[in-house]
Scaffold this motif. Structure first.
Motif, short mmCIF file in Angstrom:
data_model
loop_
_atom_site.label_atom_id
_atom_site.label_comp_id
_atom_site.label_asym_id
_atom_site.label_seq_id
_atom_site.Cartn_x
_atom_site.Cartn_y
_atom_site.Cartn_z
N PRO A 129 27.56 54.08 84.24
CA PRO A 129 26.93 53.32 83.24
C PRO A 129 28.10 54.44 81.97
O PRO A 129 28.44 55.43 82.21
CB PRO A 129 25.80 53.56 82.72
CG PRO A 129 25.80 55.38 84.14
CD PRO A 129 26.55 54.32 85.07
N LEU A 130 28.84 53.75 81.59
CA LEU A 130 28.99 54.23 80.30
C LEU A 130 28.49 53.27 78.77
O LEU A 130 29.34 52.38 78.70
CB LEU A 130 31.17 54.07 80.12
CG LEU A 130 31.54 54.28 78.91
CD1 LEU A 130 31.33 56.01 79.04
CD2 LEU A 130 33.00 54.05 79.31
N THR A 131 27.45 53.88 78.18
CA THR A 131 26.79 53.97 77.06
C THR A 131 27.77 53.99 75.58
O THR A 131 27.21 55.39 75.98
CB THR A 131 25.30 54.21 76.99
OG1 THR A 131 25.40 53.76 78.22
CG2 THR A 131 24.70 53.74 75.74
N ILE A 132 28.05 53.55 74.98
CA ILE A 132 29.33 53.14 73.33
C ILE A 132 28.39 52.64 72.14
O ILE A 132 28.41 51.69 71.95
CB ILE A 132 30.31 53.73 73.30
CG1 ILE A 132 31.13 54.28 75.00
CG2 ILE A 132 30.89 54.20 72.64
CD1 ILE A 132 33.00 54.75 74.98
N PRO A 133 27.22 53.61 71.86
CA PRO A 133 27.03 52.50 70.49
C PRO A 133 27.94 52.21 69.79
O PRO A 133 29.02 52.54 70.10
CB PRO A 133 25.79 54.59 69.89
CG PRO A 133 26.12 54.56 70.98
CD PRO A 133 26.81 54.87 71.58
N PRO A 134 27.40 51.04 69.24
CA PRO A 134 26.26 50.44 68.90
C PRO A 134 26.62 49.62 69.88
O PRO A 134 25.04 48.33 70.33
CB PRO A 134 26.61 49.65 67.55
CG PRO A 134 28.17 49.40 67.18
CD PRO A 134 28.16 50.57 68.64
N ASN A 135 27.10 49.17 71.30
CA ASN A 135 27.27 48.37 72.24
C ASN A 135 25.73 48.96 73.53
O ASN A 135 26.16 48.77 73.92
CB ASN A 135 28.73 48.08 72.95
CG ASN A 135 29.26 47.28 71.76
OD1 ASN A 135 28.68 46.87 70.47
ND2 ASN A 135 30.50 47.75 71.66
N VAL A 136 24.62 48.82 73.16
CA VAL A 136 23.35 48.74 73.74
C VAL A 136 22.10 48.33 74.62
O VAL A 136 21.21 48.92 74.90
CB VAL A 136 22.68 50.46 73.16
CG1 VAL A 136 23.64 51.40 72.51
CG2 VAL A 136 22.13 49.85 71.79
N LYS A 137 23.09 46.73 74.81
CA LYS A 137 22.18 46.07 75.30
C LYS A 137 21.14 45.97 76.16
O LYS A 137 20.06 45.98 76.33
CB LYS A 137 22.59 44.43 74.55
CG LYS A 137 22.22 42.77 74.77
CD LYS A 137 22.40 41.45 74.27
CE LYS A 137 21.64 40.65 74.50
NZ LYS A 137 23.00 39.60 74.45
N TYR A 138 22.66 46.25 77.59
CA TYR A 138 21.90 46.18 78.71
C TYR A 138 21.52 48.09 79.36
O TYR A 138 22.03 47.97 80.38
CB TYR A 138 23.03 45.71 79.69
CG TYR A 138 22.46 44.20 79.18
CD1 TYR A 138 21.90 43.35 78.97
CD2 TYR A 138 24.03 43.44 78.17
CE1 TYR A 138 21.22 41.38 78.92
CE2 TYR A 138 23.51 41.50 77.74
CZ TYR A 138 22.90 40.95 78.32
OH TYR A 138 22.53 39.83 77.92
N ALA A 139 21.82 48.78 78.39
CA ALA A 139 22.58 49.88 78.22
C ALA A 139 20.45 50.49 79.66
O ALA A 139 21.71 51.49 80.48
CB ALA A 139 21.90 51.17 77.67
#
Length: 232
Positions: A139-149
């Motif tokens: 998983p690579l979470t980079i805000p602001p794209n966090v809808k399914y984090a």
């Protein structure tokens, strides 16, 4: 009073409209699979590169990022490329050149390289999710794209726990940092009361706490890489 009620109704409708727009899926034709987390598609007669949001896979071709991944995981570049090819082939088991897929966007539509950022859907399946759940991506979470984090973090934890895909408990097939046998490895890491980089013993542990435990303070510049001094 009536004006206040009207304003609230208008705000509610605007919110619903925004949500509907954000969830809209755009059809695209797959041109090629670049690697496990990037594809090339045709949208309205325009060729676009699409980076799958929320996931990261080993590189499938020799480049600077492959060298960086090799350094971080203490594996050879050839091992990284082999794992990258495995991830790429797994992505091809879901989508293939000529297929029509549907792109769902999040808050940020493009990255700094100009690539589209999207959740890729085919036959009712979100490919981003499957790549992590099947064990072929971090998983690579980079805000602001966090809808399914949160979904991705749970999927990743399960894939590691049960040894799916690249997380098989063999050094040659594991995209994890190699360690001496007596030390803790990625398969028995647990979320404990650690919140700061100085508490991390390795880059692997820092990634685990960022991506699985959700300790976002480890990635202050929001580039998806925790604890820069550890993960050089």
């Amino acid at each position: 009073m009536k004006n206040i009620i009207r304003l609230k109704i208008f705000s509610f409708l605007l919110l619903c409209l925004s949500s509907a727009f954000a969830s809209e899926k755009i059809p695209a034709k797959v041109i090629s699979i670049i690697d496990g987390d990037t594809i090339k598609v045709l949208i309205n007669e325009k060729t676009e590169k699409v980076r799958l949001i929320g996931i990261d896979t080993p590189e499938s071709k020799p480049n600077k990022r492959a060298k960086l991944q090799a350094k971080r995981t203490k594996q050879t570049i050839n091992e990284i490329l082999e794992l990258g090819q495995m991830a790429k082939k797994h992505l091809q088991s879901y989508i293939y050149p000529g297929d029509t897929v549907y792109l769902e966007f999040d808050a940020q539509k493009r990255d700094k390289y100009g690539r589209l950022l999207a959740y890729v859907w085919t036959n009712g399946i979100m490919v981003n999710e499957k790549m992590i759940c099947d064990g072929y991506a971090y998983p690579l979470t980079i805000p602001p794209n966090v809808k399914y984090a949160n979904l991705f973090r749970k999927c990743f934890a399960k894939a590691v726990k049960y040894g799916f895909g690249l997380w098989k408990k063999k050094d040659s097939n594991s995209y994890t940092e190699r360690k001496k046998p007596e030390k803790t490895n990625n398969f028995n890491l647990k979320c404990k009361n650690k919140k700061y980089c100085y508490q991390m013993k390795s880059c692997e542990e820092a990634k685990f706490y960022l991506n699985v435990c959700g300790i976002k303070r480890l990635d202050r510049d929001r580039d998806g890489i925790p604890c820069e001094k550890l993960c050089k």
